[in-house]
Design a protein around this motif. Structure first.
Motif, PDB file in Angstrom:
ATOM      1  N   UNK A 135       0.829  -1.208   0.000  1.00  9.20           N
ATOM      2  CA  UNK A 135       0.000   0.000   0.000  1.00  9.20           C
ATOM      3  C   UNK A 135       0.863   1.257   0.000  1.00  9.20           C
ATOM      4  N   UNK A 136       1.925   1.263   0.796  1.00  5.70           N
ATOM      5  CA  UNK A 136       2.780   2.458   0.843  1.00  5.70           C
ATOM      6  C   UNK A 136       3.507   2.668  -0.481  1.00  5.70           C
ATOM      7  N   UNK A 142      -2.914   6.310   0.221  1.00  7.09           N
ATOM      8  CA  UNK A 142      -2.534   5.629   1.469  1.00  7.09           C
ATOM      9  C   UNK A 142      -2.550   6.567   2.686  1.00  7.09           C
ATOM     10  N   UNK A 143      -2.336   7.870   2.457  1.00  7.25           N
ATOM     11  CA  UNK A 143      -2.334   8.789   3.612  1.00  7.25           C
ATOM     12  C   UNK A 143      -3.704   9.374   3.917  1.00  7.25           C
ATOM     13  N   UNK A 144      -4.712   9.030   3.114  1.00 10.27           N
ATOM     14  CA  UNK A 144      -6.019   9.693   3.266  1.00 10.27           C
ATOM     15  C   UNK A 144      -7.009   8.931   4.128  1.00 10.27           C
ATOM     16  N   UNK A 145      -6.728   7.680   4.403  1.00 11.68           N
ATOM     17  CA  UNK A 145      -7.661   6.871   5.181  1.00 11.68           C
ATOM     18  C   UNK A 145      -6.951   6.287   6.392  1.00 11.68           C
ATOM     19  N   UNK A 147      -5.978   3.370   7.765  1.00 10.44           N
ATOM     20  CA  UNK A 147      -5.828   1.974   7.336  1.00 10.44           C
ATOM     21  C   UNK A 147      -5.474   1.095   8.528  1.00 10.44           C
ATOM     22  N   UNK A 149      -4.645  -2.686   9.553  1.00 12.90           N
ATOM     23  CA  UNK A 149      -4.313  -4.020   9.059  1.00 12.90           C
ATOM     24  C   UNK A 149      -4.200  -4.951  10.260  1.00 12.90           C
ATOM     25  N   UNK A 182      14.133   0.171   2.722  1.00 15.52           N
ATOM     26  CA  UNK A 182      13.169   1.095   3.329  1.00 15.52           C
ATOM     27  C   UNK A 182      12.441   0.489   4.516  1.00 15.52           C
ATOM     28  N   UNK A 183      12.165  -0.807   4.483  1.00 15.56           N
ATOM     29  CA  UNK A 183      11.253  -1.371   5.480  1.00 15.56           C
ATOM     30  C   UNK A 183      11.892  -2.387   6.430  1.00 15.56           C
ATOM     31  N   UNK A 195      10.859  -2.841  10.068  1.00 13.80           N
ATOM     32  CA  UNK A 195      10.935  -1.505  10.660  1.00 13.80           C
ATOM     33  C   UNK A 195       9.933  -1.385  11.818  1.00 13.80           C
ATOM     34  N   UNK A 197       8.225   1.020  12.956  1.00  9.94           N
ATOM     35  CA  UNK A 197       7.015   1.772  12.586  1.00  9.94           C
ATOM     36  C   UNK A 197       6.036   0.902  11.817  1.00  9.94           C
ATOM     37  N   UNK A 198       6.586   0.056  10.973  1.00  9.63           N
ATOM     38  CA  UNK A 198       5.745  -0.859  10.205  1.00  9.63           C
ATOM     39  C   UNK A 198       5.148  -1.913  11.138  1.00  9.63           C
ATOM     40  N   UNK A 200       4.458  -1.579  14.230  1.00  7.02           N
ATOM     41  CA  UNK A 200       3.414  -0.974  15.049  1.00  7.02           C
ATOM     42  C   UNK A 200       2.131  -0.733  14.265  1.00  7.02           C
ATOM     43  N   UNK A 201       2.210  -0.758  12.950  1.00  4.65           N
ATOM     44  CA  UNK A 201       1.006  -0.468  12.168  1.00  4.65           C
ATOM     45  C   UNK A 201       0.157  -1.719  11.945  1.00  4.65           C
TER      46      UNK A 201
END
Lengths: 291, 135
Positions: A135-136, A142-145, A147, A149, A182-183, A195, A197-198, A200-201
């Motif tokens: 998605x990223x 991706x930044x508008x909702x 999300x 998971x 990146x991840x 990562x 941050x990932x 935690x999402x």
């Protein structure tokens, strides 16, 4: 190596009747069906658990299991689940997610609304993390909702590994180098850790697909990824799982199955939707477009 | 850590990303790092205040709707503080696109306003304009 102990599993006699009782127990608990053709697979796992619990006979182990002594039911189920997967597996479904499914899902949403995507079973986390990364990398909204998971599995050992998010080269073989960069963080031992941050999402939870009460905690899901698990179930459990997921989906929500699986033989509740990137199944909704 | 900057290049501009969604933070952070910015994150206005008081930032990117302390309250708060904190440029990124929303952001003291979805290119263009081009 120490001397052979008296409870050496190879010395224990396990009869066909014993195996049947064990499979019946596993089936009632999980919906997973193992028959005599999987005898080698069953025997190996049973012996593993008998050694771990220091059981000297099948009867002793089975009593231990049924009493759920020292959380044996959880250990037993963990031993029977299959957790081999990798990032970006069946990525045509991920393409379908961003080329079709989410665009349809947000038609009735406004920005900041939740989009709920559920990976069940999520095994050791490759699938839910893949969804987030995809998605990223590929979805412009991706930044508008909001999300959400969710990754769920019946296997607590797999969930623990998912939360730790440490993987070897094989799990990452389909990922391009820039994406790894990146991840993931490269660990000194050559492994890769997701990562923080990932990590935690993603919300990881223990759920049994055929447990209607547990499944009732999950509602308004937009897209479910339920891949390569129903093949382990018999017809009745498959139908039960499909119906439980149906109740979890938002009207118009989608379910993606594994490439060898088809819903038409499991349940007639869903409508088949053929998108350019994948065939998926949809819960009918009041305002969905049938075409 | 080296106490001095590397010779021949300017220090990287340092950007703080404030959003309650970890996925959105990661998305912006990766875009900023790809473009050569140094980027950090906070989950809401309260954590963002702690960060700007403790460190030096060239820009704060802030969402409006966040639990704890929202983006506009955060901007109003830092604008009342000492000069070095009060003058940090702020970029609002939000889904609220109404005239009143923009007016509220201006009166709170935001320097610029972007409406989601924000592409990587647009993000970097505006960040570069507000924080200085990356090295």
């Amino acid at each position: 190596m120490g001397p052979v102990e008296r409870h050496d599993a190879h010395a224990i006699l396990v009869t066909t009747d014993d195996v049947h009782r064990l499979c019946e127990f596993l089936y009632r608990r999980t919906g997973m069906l193992f028959d005599d053709s999987k005898r080698y697979y069953i025997d190996r796992r049973l012996r593993e658990r008998m050694v771990a619990t220091r059981s000297t006979s099948f009867q002793e182990y089975f009593a231990h299991l049924r009493a759920d002594a020292e959380h044996e039911i959880e250990h037993f189920i963990n031993a029977f689940t299959v957790n081999e997967t990798y990032f970006y597996r069946e990525d045509h479904q991920l393409r379908c997610l961003t080329s079709a499914l989410l665009d349809q899902a947000v038609r009735n949403k406004t920005p900041e609304d939740s989009i709920r995507i559920w990976s069940i079973p999520c095994s050791t986390g490759e699938e839910p993390y893949s969804i987030a990364i995809w998605l990223m990398e590929n979805w412009s909204a991706v930044d508008s909702y909001n999300i959400e998971i969710i990754g769920s599995d019946i296997d607590t050992r797999a969930l623990k590994a998912a939360t730790e998010g440490i993987y070897g080269d094989r799990a990452l073989m389909r990922l391009a180098e820039p994406i790894k960069g990146r991840y993931f963080n490269r660990l000194p031992d050559g492994l890769f850790q997701i990562d923080p941050g990932l990590r935690d999402s993603i919300h990881f939870t223990k759920v049994n697909l055929i447990d209607k009460a547990a499944m009732a905690n999950y509602r308004d899901i937009d897209v479910v990824f339920c891949r390569n698990v129903l093949i382990y179930f018999d017809d009745a459990s498959r139908r039960m799982a499909a119906e439980n997921i149906y109740d979890c989906l938002r009207p118009g929500g989608y379910i993606c199955l594994g490439h060898s699986e088809t819903m038409s033989r499991i349940s007639s509740l869903y409508r088949v939707r053929r998108f350019p990137d994948a065939v998926v199944y949809q819960k009918p909704g009041a305002d969905d477009d049938a075409n | 850590m080296m106490p001095t900057e590397q010779s021949g290049t300017a220090a990287k501009a340092r950007v703080l990303v404030v959003d309650d969604s970890s996925l959105v933070r990661l998305y912006y952070l990766n875009a900023l790092k790809n473009a050569g910015f140094e980027a950090e994150q906070a989950i809401n206005g309260i954590e963002a205040i702690e960060k700007v008081l403790a460190g030096t930032y060239d820009l704060v990117i802030v969402d409006v709707n966040m639990p704890g302390m929202d983006g506009l309250s955060f901007i109003r708060d830092i604008r009342r503080r000492s000069e070095s904190v009060a003058t940090i440029p702020t970029l609002i990124i939000t889904t609220e696109a109404g005239e009143q929303d923009v007016a509220d952001a201006r009166s709170a003291g935001a320097n610029y306003y972007l409406v989601k979805p924000v592409s990587e290119r647009d993000l970097i263009r505006h960040v570069a304009a507000l924080a200085g081009a990356p090295p």
